[in-house]
Design an enzyme around this catalytic site. Structure first.
Site, mmCIF file in Angstrom:
data_model
loop_
_atom_site.group_PDB
_atom_site.id
_atom_site.type_symbol
_atom_site.label_atom_id
_atom_site.label_comp_id
_atom_site.label_asym_id
_atom_site.label_seq_id
_atom_site.Cartn_x
_atom_site.Cartn_y
_atom_site.Cartn_z
ATOM 1 N N ALA A 189 -8.834 -18.311 27.842
ATOM 2 C CA ALA A 189 -9.431 -19.522 28.421
ATOM 3 C C ALA A 189 -10.390 -19.198 29.568
ATOM 4 O O ALA A 189 -11.074 -18.190 29.537
ATOM 5 C CB ALA A 189 -8.327 -20.500 28.837
ATOM 6 N N SER A 190 -10.398 -20.035 30.588
ATOM 7 C CA SER A 190 -11.432 -19.947 31.618
ATOM 8 C C SER A 190 -11.323 -18.723 32.520
ATOM 9 O O SER A 190 -12.213 -18.475 33.332
ATOM 10 C CB SER A 190 -11.418 -21.214 32.476
ATOM 11 O OG SER A 190 -11.835 -22.325 31.700
#
Length: 202
Positions: free
Chosen positions: A5-6
């Site tokens: 993810a981020s």
């Protein structure tokens, strides 16, 4: 293994800066989504109303998905795959755990082998925010973060290096990965500034 993810956005930022895809002042307008050129396919941002006008620092600080959709589109999967492997994704870290997973850094060849289908542009966009076919281990993310903090110096994580009083051979890294030397110091600093602002900006 999990989608990273981020957590990958600062690493992608360094790669994009080095490749000339963006500069620290490159700005886009984020209405809350990004549209794939030549289609009506929209990729949503986590913030429904969007982040407005954003540069690289704000994109990292606020974790703006749309900015990194655009970066991924401009970089393409081949450069993303190459750079993220250098940060340690898709590779075992070298720690002394035989069962360690290498997880998956997706590529054209991987998708063709796994699904017998060619890579398409839409596949690349999700990679820009650490989603889609991309998986990683927490240790890979920790190692990549250490690479960033140390300005490209790649260190192998270890559980043990020596035993005091024991007669053993000098420790040898089981895997040697090259340091990442191309990025300018200002590029490492730009990514770290964004990370700093995540927890320190008002």
């Amino acid at each position: 293994v999990y989608p990273p993810a981020s957590t990958v956005k600062p690493f992608i930022a360094v790669a994009a800066l080095t490749e000339g895809i963006v500069t620290p002042s490159t700005t886009i307008y984020d209405p809350g989504y990004w549209t794939l050129p030549g289609s009506t396919k929209r990729f949503r941002d986590w913030k429904k109303t969007g982040h407005g006008s954003i540069d690289l620092n704000k994109a990292i600080t606020e974790s703006a998905d749309t900015y990194f959709y655009q970066v991924a589109y401009n970089m393409g999967i081949d450069r993303l795959d190459d750079w993220m492997h250098r940060f340690g994704f898709g590779e075992t870290t070298g720690i002394e755990i035989q069962e360690e997973a290498s997880a998956n850094m997706p590529s054209r060849a991987w998708k063709m082998k796994r699904y017998k289908r060619p890579w398409v542009q839409g596949d690349t966009i999700s990679v820009g925010i650490g989603q889609g076919y991309w998986t990683a281990t927490p240790l890979q993310v920790a190692k990549a973060t250490a690479v960033l903090v140390n300005n490209g110096k790649v260190n192998t994580p270890h559980l043990m290096k020596t035993i005091e009083g024991a007669t053993i051979e000098p420790y040898q890294d089981p895997l040697l990965y090259e340091d990442i030397k191309e990025p300018k110091q200002s590029y490492w600093d730009a990514a770290k500034r964004g990370m700093f602002n995540v927890v320190n900006s008002a």
